[in-house]
Design a protein around this motif. Structure first.
Motif, mmCIF file in Angstrom:
data_model
loop_
_atom_site.group_PDB
_atom_site.id
_atom_site.type_symbol
_atom_site.label_atom_id
_atom_site.label_comp_id
_atom_site.label_asym_id
_atom_site.label_seq_id
_atom_site.Cartn_x
_atom_site.Cartn_y
_atom_site.Cartn_z
ATOM 1 N N CYS A 103 21.782 -39.879 19.777
ATOM 2 C CA CYS A 103 21.060 -38.755 19.168
ATOM 3 C C CYS A 103 21.718 -38.318 17.864
ATOM 4 N N ARG A 104 23.030 -38.315 17.826
ATOM 5 C CA ARG A 104 23.724 -37.933 16.578
ATOM 6 C C ARG A 104 23.276 -38.845 15.440
ATOM 7 N N GLN A 105 23.190 -40.136 15.723
ATOM 8 C CA GLN A 105 22.788 -41.088 14.690
ATOM 9 C C GLN A 105 21.328 -40.872 14.281
ATOM 10 N N VAL A 106 20.463 -40.562 15.241
ATOM 11 C CA VAL A 106 19.049 -40.319 14.913
ATOM 12 C C VAL A 106 18.916 -39.046 14.074
ATOM 13 N N ILE A 107 19.669 -38.015 14.432
ATOM 14 C CA ILE A 107 19.651 -36.769 13.647
ATOM 15 C C ILE A 107 20.117 -37.061 12.213
ATOM 16 N N ARG A 108 21.123 -37.929 12.105
ATOM 17 C CA ARG A 108 21.716 -38.292 10.810
ATOM 18 C C ARG A 108 20.684 -38.866 9.835
ATOM 19 N N GLU A 109 19.666 -39.491 10.379
ATOM 20 C CA GLU A 109 18.627 -40.099 9.541
ATOM 21 C C GLU A 109 17.856 -39.045 8.748
ATOM 22 N N PHE A 110 17.713 -37.851 9.306
ATOM 23 C CA PHE A 110 16.789 -36.868 8.735
ATOM 24 C C PHE A 110 17.453 -35.561 8.301
ATOM 25 N N ALA A 111 18.622 -35.272 8.811
ATOM 26 C CA ALA A 111 19.246 -33.970 8.547
ATOM 27 C C ALA A 111 20.388 -34.096 7.545
ATOM 28 N N SER A 112 20.666 -32.989 6.883
ATOM 29 C CA SER A 112 21.850 -32.925 6.028
ATOM 30 C C SER A 112 23.104 -32.944 6.906
ATOM 31 N N LEU A 113 24.168 -33.532 6.364
ATOM 32 C CA LEU A 113 25.435 -33.529 7.113
ATOM 33 C C LEU A 113 25.953 -32.105 7.311
ATOM 34 N N LYS A 114 25.441 -31.187 6.485
ATOM 35 C CA LYS A 114 25.871 -29.778 6.608
ATOM 36 C C LYS A 114 25.049 -29.020 7.645
ATOM 37 N N MET A 115 24.035 -29.661 8.217
ATOM 38 C CA MET A 115 23.174 -28.925 9.149
ATOM 39 C C MET A 115 23.965 -28.461 10.375
ATOM 40 N N PRO A 116 23.867 -27.177 10.704
ATOM 41 C CA PRO A 116 24.544 -26.681 11.905
ATOM 42 C C PRO A 116 23.807 -27.096 13.180
ATOM 43 N N ILE A 117 24.580 -27.444 14.182
ATOM 44 C CA ILE A 117 24.039 -27.753 15.511
ATOM 45 C C ILE A 117 24.676 -26.755 16.482
ATOM 46 N N VAL A 118 23.807 -25.966 17.116
ATOM 47 C CA VAL A 118 24.286 -24.920 18.023
ATOM 48 C C VAL A 118 24.138 -25.428 19.453
ATOM 49 N N MET A 119 25.228 -25.397 20.182
ATOM 50 C CA MET A 119 25.229 -25.902 21.564
ATOM 51 C C MET A 119 25.390 -24.715 22.511
ATOM 52 N N PHE A 120 24.333 -24.444 23.292
ATOM 53 C CA PHE A 120 24.340 -23.303 24.203
ATOM 54 C C PHE A 120 24.652 -23.735 25.627
ATOM 55 N N ASN A 121 25.235 -22.831 26.376
ATOM 56 C CA ASN A 121 25.303 -23.041 27.829
ATOM 57 C C ASN A 121 23.946 -22.652 28.434
ATOM 58 N N GLY A 122 23.857 -22.721 29.745
ATOM 59 C CA GLY A 122 22.554 -22.604 30.404
ATOM 60 C C GLY A 122 21.835 -21.279 30.252
ATOM 61 N N ASP A 123 22.565 -20.180 30.143
ATOM 62 C CA ASP A 123 21.870 -18.890 29.980
ATOM 63 C C ASP A 123 22.041 -18.311 28.580
ATOM 64 N N GLY A 124 22.621 -19.095 27.686
ATOM 65 C CA GLY A 124 22.738 -18.655 26.296
ATOM 66 C C GLY A 124 23.850 -17.649 26.058
ATOM 67 N N SER A 125 24.677 -17.425 27.090
ATOM 68 C CA SER A 125 25.746 -16.428 26.910
ATOM 69 C C SER A 125 26.943 -17.002 26.137
ATOM 70 N N LYS A 126 26.987 -18.341 26.035
ATOM 71 C CA LYS A 126 28.080 -18.973 25.282
ATOM 72 C C LYS A 126 27.466 -19.982 24.320
ATOM 73 N N HIS A 127 28.109 -20.157 23.181
ATOM 74 C CA HIS A 127 27.681 -21.244 22.301
ATOM 75 C C HIS A 127 28.828 -21.729 21.440
ATOM 76 N N MET A 128 28.637 -22.931 20.929
ATOM 77 C CA MET A 128 29.552 -23.538 19.968
ATOM 78 C C MET A 128 28.706 -23.981 18.787
ATOM 79 N N ILE A 129 29.240 -23.882 17.589
ATOM 80 C CA ILE A 129 28.487 -24.354 16.419
ATOM 81 C C ILE A 129 29.327 -25.390 15.686
ATOM 82 N N PHE A 140 27.137 -43.628 8.966
ATOM 83 C CA PHE A 140 26.318 -44.568 8.206
ATOM 84 C C PHE A 140 24.914 -43.994 8.138
ATOM 85 N N GLY A 141 24.356 -43.927 6.928
ATOM 86 C CA GLY A 141 23.023 -43.336 6.790
ATOM 87 C C GLY A 141 22.158 -44.101 5.815
ATOM 88 N N PRO A 142 20.929 -43.624 5.599
ATOM 89 C CA PRO A 142 19.953 -44.341 4.777
ATOM 90 C C PRO A 142 20.476 -44.672 3.379
#
Ligand code: THU
Length: 147
Positions: A103-129, A140-142
């Motif tokens: 998935c990281r590689q597929v995202i790399r095809e279309f998104a800027s390397l600066k794009m933030p990815i927010v990772m939530f736990n199950g109820d949204g009370s915790k996240h990492m960016i 490696f990209g286009p």
């Protein structure tokens, strides 16, 4: 949002929308084999949200992750670029899951390397960016093919 966060341009309301959509997207998960639901939200510059969930298959290798579902939906809806940020969520209250390597590689095809990815736990009370660059360094990209 705190200053210096990769999401500092997002208002509190927009961050809540991103979170709500990433969590709600899990409702569309088809995961009878792993019983591991994942939801993904791609927020475009317009703040429109495109949702995806994991879709599994009796031939296990045919499973498609939530992030790739959302990416393919975005691209085939006409949005190959203008991805502002992405968020994902699993069901675990402990862990903020992060995108798999494919998935990281597929995202790399279309998104800027600066794009933030927010990772939530199950109820949204915790996240990492993390930025895509953080998650996929030396990628490696286009543009590497464009000679
Ligand atoms: N999965 C995702 O949808 N995204 C990830 O980033 C990790 C894994 C899915 C694939 C499979 O349906 C289930 O989670 C268990 O691996």
């Amino acid at each position: 949002m705190q200053m210096n966060s990769p999401l500092e341009h997002l208002s509190t309301e927009e961050f809540e929308k991103l979170k709500r959509n990433a969590l709600e997207a899990r409702q569309r998960s088809y995961s009878p084999y792993s019983k591991f639901r994942v939801g993904c939200c791609i927020m475009l510059q317009s703040k429109e949200c495109i949702l995806g969930a994991n879709v599994e298959n009796a031939s296990y290798g045919g499973a498609i992750c939530a992030e790739r579902t959302a990416a393919v939906k975005a691209v085939t809806s006409g949005f190959r670029s203008d991805w502002l940020c992405m968020a994902i969520s699993g069901d675990s209250l402990e862990t903020c899951i992060s995108p798999c390597g494919i998935c990281r590689q597929v995202i790399r095809e279309f998104a800027s390397l600066k794009m933030p990815i927010v990772m939530f736990n199950g109820d949204g009370s915790k996240h990492m960016i993390k930025t895509l660059q953080d998650l996929l360094p030396l990628s490696f990209g286009p543009e590497d093919l464009a000679e």
